[in-house]
Design a protein around this motif. Sequence first.
Motif, PDB file in Angstrom:
ATOM      1  N   ALA A 103       0.800  -1.081   0.017  1.00  0.00           N
ATOM      2  CA  ALA A 103      -0.054   0.037   0.152  1.00  0.00           C
ATOM      3  C   ALA A 103       0.884   1.232  -0.022  1.00  0.00           C
ATOM      4  CB  ALA A 103      -0.860  -0.040   1.090  1.00  0.00           C
ATOM      5  N   ILE A 107       1.808   4.872   1.355  1.00  0.00           N
ATOM      6  CA  ILE A 107       1.875   5.351   2.748  1.00  0.00           C
ATOM      7  C   ILE A 107       1.987   6.798   2.731  1.00  0.00           C
ATOM      8  CG2 ILE A 107       2.779   5.164   4.916  1.00  0.00           C
ATOM      9  CD1 ILE A 107       1.718   2.605   4.307  1.00  0.00           C
ATOM     10  N   ASP A 161      -5.114   4.610   9.040  1.00  0.00           N
ATOM     11  CA  ASP A 161      -5.181   4.971   7.817  1.00  0.00           C
ATOM     12  C   ASP A 161      -5.613   3.897   6.886  1.00  0.00           C
ATOM     13  OD1 ASP A 161      -5.485   7.144   5.735  1.00  0.00           O
ATOM     14  OD2 ASP A 161      -3.468   6.915   5.036  1.00  0.00           O
ATOM     15  N   LEU A 162      -4.842   2.851   6.950  1.00  0.00           N
ATOM     16  CA  LEU A 162      -5.145   1.702   5.994  1.00  0.00           C
ATOM     17  C   LEU A 162      -6.502   1.004   6.283  1.00  0.00           C
ATOM     18  CD1 LEU A 162      -1.557   0.162   6.327  1.00  0.00           C
ATOM     19  CD2 LEU A 162      -2.569   1.366   4.322  1.00  0.00           C
ATOM     20  N   ASN A 163      -6.838   0.901   7.576  1.00  0.00           N
ATOM     21  CA  ASN A 163      -8.174   0.388   7.920  1.00  0.00           C
ATOM     22  C   ASN A 163      -9.139   1.266   7.325  1.00  0.00           C
ATOM     23  OD1 ASN A 163      -7.490  -2.067   9.084  1.00  0.00           O
ATOM     24  ND2 ASN A 163      -6.985  -1.290  11.001  1.00  0.00           N
ATOM     25  N   SER A 182      -9.324   2.930   4.682  1.00  0.00           N
ATOM     26  CA  SER A 182      -9.141   2.821   3.155  1.00  0.00           C
ATOM     27  C   SER A 182     -10.116   2.006   2.419  1.00  0.00           C
ATOM     28  CB  SER A 182      -7.601   2.534   2.810  1.00  0.00           C
ATOM     29  OG  SER A 182      -7.562   2.146   1.259  1.00  0.00           O
ATOM     30  N   ASP A 231      -5.438  -3.018   1.426  1.00  0.00           N
ATOM     31  CA  ASP A 231      -4.923  -2.047   2.582  1.00  0.00           C
ATOM     32  C   ASP A 231      -5.113  -2.534   4.002  1.00  0.00           C
ATOM     33  OD1 ASP A 231      -3.956  -0.626   0.409  1.00  0.00           O
ATOM     34  OD2 ASP A 231      -5.090   1.343   1.178  1.00  0.00           O
ATOM     35  N   SER A 232      -6.454  -3.014   4.160  1.00  0.00           N
ATOM     36  CA  SER A 232      -6.638  -3.596   5.612  1.00  0.00           C
ATOM     37  C   SER A 232      -5.776  -4.834   5.864  1.00  0.00           C
ATOM     38  CB  SER A 232      -8.051  -3.913   5.872  1.00  0.00           C
ATOM     39  OG  SER A 232      -8.326  -5.010   4.641  1.00  0.00           O
ATOM     40  N   ALA A 257      -2.603  -3.441   6.899  1.00  0.00           N
ATOM     41  CA  ALA A 257      -2.685  -3.168   8.421  1.00  0.00           C
ATOM     42  C   ALA A 257      -2.699  -4.211   9.414  1.00  0.00           C
ATOM     43  CB  ALA A 257      -3.997  -2.495   8.493  1.00  0.00           C
TER      44      ALA A 257
END
Length: 204
Positions: free
Chosen positions: A81, A83, A182-184, A186, A191-192, A195
């Motif tokens: 992902a 960042i 932030d990733l969660n 998305s 992305d999760s 994370a």
Amino acid sequence: MYIPKINTLEDIADILAFIDRFSFGILISINQNRVIGTHIPILSNKDPNKLKLHTHIALANNQWKEIEGQEVLVIFSEPHAYISPTNYLKEESVPTWNYMAVHIYGNVSILYQPNQISDVMQRTMTKYEPEYYEKWLKLPDDFKDKMLKGIVTFEIDVTEIQAKAKLSQNKSQKEIDNIIEDLNDSQIPTDSLLAEYMNHYSKK
């Protein structure tokens, strides 16, 4: 693969779990003096002391014709992902990309014995759809023989493993927590997943 020490993944159990989870890899070899690759499902014997990989490609795929005895490269990768520097505490920051990847080198042998080929195919079917394997067993023998004659099956004796987890290990826990959040949040499904790995390794 370039791997700074801070990003080196050394736990063999974690590596085996990663390649089992993200088993759709890339088999890279030399054919007619050119580097080529095939995207295929790849299995491991899960033996940390004598690791072997098994896979198959279509008979029509010319990659197998010069592969016997080569040291090949197999690449496994998945969660990655962008960042954003907005996750960092310092304004003087730049964007980056977090990811995990495993590169495995090994020597290839083509499997010719019917029982070896059947074993690889059985393991492949039972890993991805065990219900289909039960159906496969009941299909006519002539159909199964025809299908198995249309593939080439390999065994790869592993010679080297390179594993990388670039998960913001050089950042503070607060910044790592910001990135995970932030990733969660998305809308990009993978992305999760990244994370999940960042959360796991930040607490090791």
